[in-house]
Structures are given as C-alpha cells and as structure tokens.
Motif scaffolding. Structure first.
Motif, short mmCIF file in Angstrom:
data_model
loop_
_atom_site.label_atom_id
_atom_site.label_comp_id
_atom_site.label_asym_id
_atom_site.label_seq_id
_atom_site.Cartn_x
_atom_site.Cartn_y
_atom_site.Cartn_z
N GLU A 185 0.85 -1.20 0.07
CA GLU A 185 0.05 0.04 -0.05
C GLU A 185 0.78 1.27 0.02
O GLU A 185 1.87 1.23 0.77
N LEU A 186 0.51 2.28 -0.90
CA LEU A 186 1.36 3.29 -0.82
C LEU A 186 0.55 4.77 -1.11
O LEU A 186 -0.52 4.51 -1.84
N ILE A 187 1.03 5.82 -0.64
CA ILE A 187 0.31 7.02 -0.86
C ILE A 187 1.68 8.08 -0.73
O ILE A 187 2.51 7.89 -0.07
N VAL A 188 1.54 8.95 -1.81
CA VAL A 188 2.19 10.25 -1.55
C VAL A 188 1.45 11.39 -1.12
O VAL A 188 0.53 11.95 -1.53
N THR A 189 1.97 12.04 -0.07
CA THR A 189 1.12 12.89 0.65
C THR A 189 2.16 14.23 0.91
O THR A 189 3.22 14.32 0.23
N THR A 190 1.93 15.01 1.82
CA THR A 190 2.79 16.25 2.43
C THR A 190 3.16 15.94 3.90
O THR A 190 2.66 15.55 4.49
N LEU A 191 4.19 16.82 4.05
CA LEU A 191 4.58 16.69 5.48
C LEU A 191 3.46 17.19 6.58
O LEU A 191 3.41 16.63 7.63
N ALA A 192 2.54 18.26 5.94
CA ALA A 192 1.87 18.66 6.77
C ALA A 192 0.56 17.71 7.25
O ALA A 192 -0.06 17.73 8.10
#
Length: 227
Positions: A185-192
């Motif tokens: 499972e993977l996701i690209v998100t942000t530090l926030a």
C-alpha cells in the motif's frame, strides 16, 4: 530479496528467523529443512541457536527483513561468532526497506539521504531526536524505519514536527506499507498531512528534501542534471 538469498534459502539445512519473516518464506522452504522461529526480543537467543547448529555441522541461514546488514541480524551474528572464530559467516545482501519503498514511490532518494529508525528499544530517544534534528537541518531526504507501534505513538509526531521546523509543509512525503510483499500500500502526501494516513511497524516513511517534487502519483528528487 536478492537472487542469491533466494537460492541459499533453498539449499541450507536450517532456516532461523523471526516468525513473521519465516511466514513470508513458507512457499520457498522445503519439508526437509528444519525451521526455527520465535518472536520479537528473542534475537540473541535465535542467533545463539543458529551458531550452535552450525557448530554441529549444519548449514544455517538466519533471515532478516530486507537487508541483514541494515537493522538486521548481521551485526549481532558477527558479535557472537567471535567466540567461535573458525565458523564461516557469509552476509548475503538483500533489499532494504528504504530502497524497496523508494522504487515504488518513484525516485525520491536521488540525492543525499539518511535512514533513521524511530524505535527506541536499542537507542535512547534523545539520541534519535538529535539525529532527526541534524538530518532535517542538513536538508537530507530521510527514510524513517519503525515509525509507529501500538506503544510508540508520539515518536512519529515529534519527527514530523522537527521537519516542519526546517522545511515547507508542502514537502512531499511517501508512505509505503509492506513494501514489495505483494499486498503493498502506498500514498504520496505532504509533511503537513502525513499523520492523517495509516502508519505502523510495516510502514516506511520517506520525507523529501527542499528539492523533492510530487510528479503525479510519484516522488522525484532531481539529481541536478541540466535539462
């Protein structure tokens, strides 16, 4: 795993490892092989068993997750085997979680990076926190191992806050669970927003540096080529 590791695991007499990793290997082990497994915190016991079996003439493989030389059993075995210097030890490299996760995320580790485990079982938290601060200040891409367990909840929150003090809240962050295990499972998100997603002991978190970009569903850290 590496091809050599795959072949060796099919050839040895005995396979020793943490029960979760042994389960992952079930389809390639044979009925003729002896398999020894136990739980967490039993690492020294496992290694001593393996050494004793090797002293009896068995060919023994000790397995770790990813690469045995990266938070794995290689170091412990070499420490213990000093008592029996005639034993032959071969460290067979695998693919560590940072590299496995990075390949699924795109190319986030194209520049200098650090790998930091948030587990304080072996390392005092004060030391880990200092390393996080230095990595954040140095603008390293950072791969976090063992980011969160049922008991260790605050550590990943503290780590995120340290990075927020040093780089943009929009910095890309990749979260990969069960990297290359078939049900990844993977996701690209942000530090926030990274703490809004599931993070546990099966997760590797890669925090980009000031140059890292989100490219569609991927993360890319430019190497610096003139295009």
């Amino acid at each position: 795993m590496s091809l050599k590791a795959y072949r060796v695991l099919q050839q040895v007499d005995v396979v020793v490892g943490y029960q979760t990793y042994i389960k992952l290997l079930e389809e390639i082990l044979t009925e003729e092989q002896q398999v020894i497994s136990n739980g967490m915190t039993k690492e020294v016991e496992r290694c001593r068993q393996a050494i004793n079996l090797a002293l009896e003439g068995e060919e023994v493989a000790i397995v770790s997750s990813g690469d045995p030389g990266v938070y794995g059993m290689a170091g412990l075995i070499l420490e213990l085997v000093k008592e029996n210097p005639k034993l032959e030890v071969e460290i067979i490299p695998g693919i560590t979680a940072a590299n496995a996760a990075a390949s699924s995320l795109g190319a986030p580790l194209m520049h200098d990076y650090a790998v930091i485990s948030l587990s304080d079982l072996m390392t005092p938290w004060e030391v880990i926190e200092k390393r996080l601060e230095k990595a954040a200040e140095g603008d390293f891409i950072v791969a976090l191992y063992n980011p969160k367990s049922k008991k260790r909840i605050k550590q990943v929150e503290i780590a995120r806050n340290i990075f927020l003090e040093n780089r943009s809240a929009d910095t890309p962050v990749g979260i990969v669970r069960k990297a290359k295990r078939g049900d990844e499972e993977l996701i690209v998100t942000t530090l926030a927003e990274m703490l809004e997603h599931k993070i546990d002991m099966l997760t590797t978190v890669i925090i980009g540096n000031s140059q890292t970009l989100k490219q569609g569903d991927l993360m890319v850290t430019p190497r610096g080529y003139q295009l």
